[in-house]
Design a protein around this motif. Structure first.
Motif, PDB file in Angstrom:
ATOM      1  N   ARG A   1     -78.574 -21.038 -51.703  1.00 30.48           N
ATOM      2  CA  ARG A   1     -78.431 -21.154 -53.163  1.00 30.48           C
ATOM      3  C   ARG A   1     -77.179 -21.929 -53.509  1.00 30.48           C
ATOM      4  NH1 ARG A   1     -80.517 -15.814 -53.243  1.00 30.48           N
ATOM      5  NH2 ARG A   1     -78.437 -14.922 -53.129  1.00 30.48           N
ATOM      6  N   ARG A   2     -76.083 -21.647 -52.764  1.00 29.83           N
ATOM      7  CA  ARG A   2     -74.825 -22.342 -53.019  1.00 29.83           C
ATOM      8  C   ARG A   2     -74.990 -23.846 -52.786  1.00 29.83           C
ATOM      9  NH1 ARG A   2     -71.555 -18.738 -50.724  1.00 29.83           N
ATOM     10  NH2 ARG A   2     -71.805 -19.683 -48.691  1.00 29.83           N
ATOM     11  N   PHE A   3     -75.738 -24.176 -51.732  1.00 28.31           N
ATOM     12  CA  PHE A   3     -75.995 -25.574 -51.402  1.00 28.31           C
ATOM     13  C   PHE A   3     -76.727 -26.276 -52.559  1.00 28.31           C
ATOM     14  CE2 PHE A   3     -79.329 -28.448 -49.762  1.00 28.31           C
ATOM     15  CZ  PHE A   3     -78.540 -29.458 -49.244  1.00 28.31           C
ATOM     16  N   ILE A   4     -77.789 -25.639 -53.058  1.00 27.72           N
ATOM     17  CA  ILE A   4     -78.551 -26.233 -54.167  1.00 27.72           C
ATOM     18  C   ILE A   4     -77.657 -26.383 -55.393  1.00 27.72           C
ATOM     19  CG2 ILE A   4     -80.481 -25.884 -55.770  1.00 27.72           C
ATOM     20  CD1 ILE A   4     -81.849 -24.258 -53.598  1.00 27.72           C
ATOM     21  N   ASP A   5     -76.909 -25.315 -55.713  1.00 24.45           N
ATOM     22  CA  ASP A   5     -76.076 -25.342 -56.913  1.00 24.45           C
ATOM     23  C   ASP A   5     -75.007 -26.422 -56.838  1.00 24.45           C
ATOM     24  OD1 ASP A   5     -77.589 -23.335 -57.870  1.00 24.45           O
ATOM     25  OD2 ASP A   5     -76.128 -21.737 -57.567  1.00 24.45           O
ATOM     26  N   MET A   6     -74.418 -26.594 -55.630  1.00 23.05           N
ATOM     27  CA  MET A   6     -73.353 -27.598 -55.510  1.00 23.05           C
ATOM     28  C   MET A   6     -73.896 -29.016 -55.612  1.00 23.05           C
ATOM     29  SD  MET A   6     -70.444 -26.532 -52.841  1.00 23.05           S
ATOM     30  CE  MET A   6     -70.318 -28.270 -52.477  1.00 23.05           C
ATOM     31  N   GLU A   7     -75.008 -29.266 -54.907  1.00 22.39           N
ATOM     32  CA  GLU A   7     -75.573 -30.616 -54.921  1.00 22.39           C
ATOM     33  C   GLU A   7     -76.057 -30.985 -56.312  1.00 22.39           C
ATOM     34  OE1 GLU A   7     -74.939 -32.447 -52.642  1.00 22.39           O
ATOM     35  OE2 GLU A   7     -74.278 -30.741 -51.448  1.00 22.39           O
TER      36      GLU A   7
END
Lengths: 370, 198
Positions: free
Chosen positions: A132-138
């Motif tokens: 989720r963090r990956f999606i949110d950051m990108e």
């Protein structure tokens, strides 16, 4: 775009440094603990005004000094652009073209970088929170509205969880307020889920193209977005909002018993399906790495499609983690297209024939020799 | 060496005020020692008087020295509208506009479980009672544009609307005299959503 020139003052173990880079591959070579990753971190900070290794900006300042200064010149299709970040104990200041920016959010987005570190190889089998963090950051990097919705959602979720807990303990009894919080949560939740759905769909196509290339058409990669969204029936974020509201009504009894919010995008996950099998559970470690690599390369394509510029790629010690085939694909994909900074302890075993004659910098105790 | 007790206590008292830390408190304490005795006396008395003479209006919750407050007593004001605000100081800001002629109601905060504020901790029940026995036909909600301000507004709307009273919310958008190019994306989005036909 590419980084043409970088100057550092009192940053980590660099007292003072000025370097000119090649628009293609730049290799930072040196023993461990000499400052290779610090140099990559400096490029990252110049891009995003924060570090990927720490949330404490003060630790970026060289010991015994009051401030750290990073300045650079990037070259874009439309011309050169000077950037500057000053970190001090009072906070940070950012300048674009020598003009100070009132808000950091105005600064971020001028210079795009993508970092690929050994931790990223664990994205596929790691925790849902990491994905989720990956999606949110990108996604947050290219879409400010998404970032805003996420912040609002988190704050309402906290309020709602606390209120559910006091309802559970009979310290509160007003269910109308709970409905109001559910409504608000549904509103932001619907926007987030809808945006993630579209974003992942787009990214899935780019990643599949990479996966096929790496595996010579042997593997098909599909992203499977796991969320409360029932497939097909819902065609807009407005419908999704109504659906979420209904779900919160249905789940009310359960939520009151458990004292916490049972559904919503904070429980989302994405799984990666290769040839109809979930890589997370059924894939080999090699397959999981291929997926992680496809993901990162898809990010480059995504960002290019969104901003019109190729981002700069930072490879922190990942070449040694990839086998020859994957290494070759990575280097072929970026060769002559993407400015790349890569750190390594030695160039042995790196597919030299692809990168040709890279510009190398030898890093040794805070000094860099070209 | 430590400060004499009298100064230490004074510093501690200043530190209870919002936005004042130990450095400012120390500076204020030493300044107080150098002040004329008359001025200090007046200062202390105004502090006591403010606490003694001011209380909340039993009708609207505004801060006042007489109960009911000046606004609630004024028969010339429009008795059909009530504007709901978070804090008494919001009334001051709205009164400066010199345009609104209706009545007010102060909630003394917003709904926020994080800060321990639920519906029963705010001045909401008296508002509902007030509406039941009055000729009010419109409630204007002027809570802040924060997530908590929004939930409070939505909560009030749910309680009041079933009684057939019109509930309105202040508009969001560009501030007067500002340039579009300097506005952030969220403000602009709100402004576009709330556009009006000319």
């Amino acid at each position: 775009m590419y980084l043409e020139h970088l100057e550092l003052a009192h940053f980590r173990n660099y007292d003072s440094l000025a370097l000119d880079f090649s628009p293609q591959t730049n290799v930072l070579i040196g023993e461990n603990a000499q400052g290779k990753t610090n140099l990559l971190e400096a490029v990252y900070v110049l891009s995003l005004a924060r570090s990927h290794r720490t949330n404490d900006d003060k630790s970026l300042i060289q010991w015994g000094h009051d401030f750290a200064k990073l300045s650079g010149v990037i070259q874009r299709r439309v011309g050169r652009l000077p950037l500057e970040i000053v970190l001090s104990h009072k906070g940070k200041r950012a300048k674009i073209n020598h003009l100070e920016q009132k808000r950091l959010s105005q600064y971020v987005g001028q210079f795009n970088v993508i970092l690929f570190a050994p931790e990223d190889l664990g994205l596929v089998k790691g925790s849902p929170a990491g994905r989720r963090r990956f999606i949110d950051m990108e996604f947050g990097q290219i879409n400010h509205q998404y970032l805003y919705n996420i912040t609002q959602y988190r704050s309402i979720l906290r309020q709602r969880n606390l209120y559910l807990r006091s309802l559970q303990r009979h310290q509160a009894k007003d269910l109308v307020y709970l409905e109001v919080l559910s409504d608000q949560l549904s509103g932001f939740g619907a926007e987030i889920i809808w945006a993630r759905k579209n974003f992942l769909q787009q990214m899935s196509e780019y990643a599949n193209a990479q996966q096929q290339q790496i595996t010579q058409q042997r593997e098909q990669l599909i992203f499977n977005y796991q969320t409360v969204l029932p497939t097909a029936e819902i065609q807009s974020s407005e419908q999704l909002y109504q659906y979420l509201k209904e779900q919160y009504q249905k789940q009310q009894k359960r939520e009151l018993q458990q004292g916490t919010t049972a559904l919503g995008p904070h429980r989302d996950d994405v799984s990666f399906i290769v040839n109809d099998k979930n890589v997370q559970t059924f894939g080999s470690q090699g397959q999981q790495r291929t997926v992680a690599l496809s993901l990162k390369l898809a990010e480059i394509e995504m960002m290019k499609a969104q901003t019109g510029e190729t981002p700069v790629l930072l490879l922190d010690d990942v070449l040694s983690e990839l086998d020859d085939l994957r290494q070759t694909h990575l280097l072929q994909t970026i060769h002559n297209r993407v400015q790349t900074f890569l750190t390594t302890t030695s160039l042995d075993g790196v597919a030299r024939d692809i990168i040709g004659q890279p510009t190398t910098f030898t890093v040794s105790s805070g000094k860099v020799i070209h | 060496m430590q400060y004499p007790e009298a100064i230490a206590k004074l510093i501690e008292s200043y530190m209870k005020l919002p936005g004042i830390g130990s450095k400012t408190a120390t500076r204020l304490a030493f300044f107080t020692i150098d002040m004329d005795e008359e001025d200090v006396k007046e200062f202390a008395e105004s502090l006591l008087a403010a606490k003694r003479d001011l209380h909340y209006c039993s009708i609207c919750g505004n801060i006042t020295d007489e109960d009911p407050c000046e606004i609630c007593r004024d028969a010339n004001r429009d008795q059909s509208k009530i504007l709901v605000v978070e804090q008494p100081k919001d009334i001051m800001a709205l009164e400066k506009m010199n345009d609104y002629q209706g009545l007010y109601h102060v909630l003394h905060g917003v709904l926020s479980p994080m800060d321990g504020k639920g519906p029963e901790d705010l001045n909401i029940a008296p508002l509902i009672k007030r509406l039941q026995k009055s000729e009010v036909n419109e409630v204007i909600i002027a809570t802040n544009a924060s997530p908590e301000g929004e939930s409070t507004a939505m909560y009030l709307a749910r309680l009041i609307k079933p009684a057939g009273i019109k509930v309105t919310r202040l508009a969001h958008g560009l501030s007067v005299g500002s340039d579009i190019e300097y506005a952030d994306e969220m403000t602009l989005q709100r402004a576009v959503e709330g556009r009006q036909e000319m």
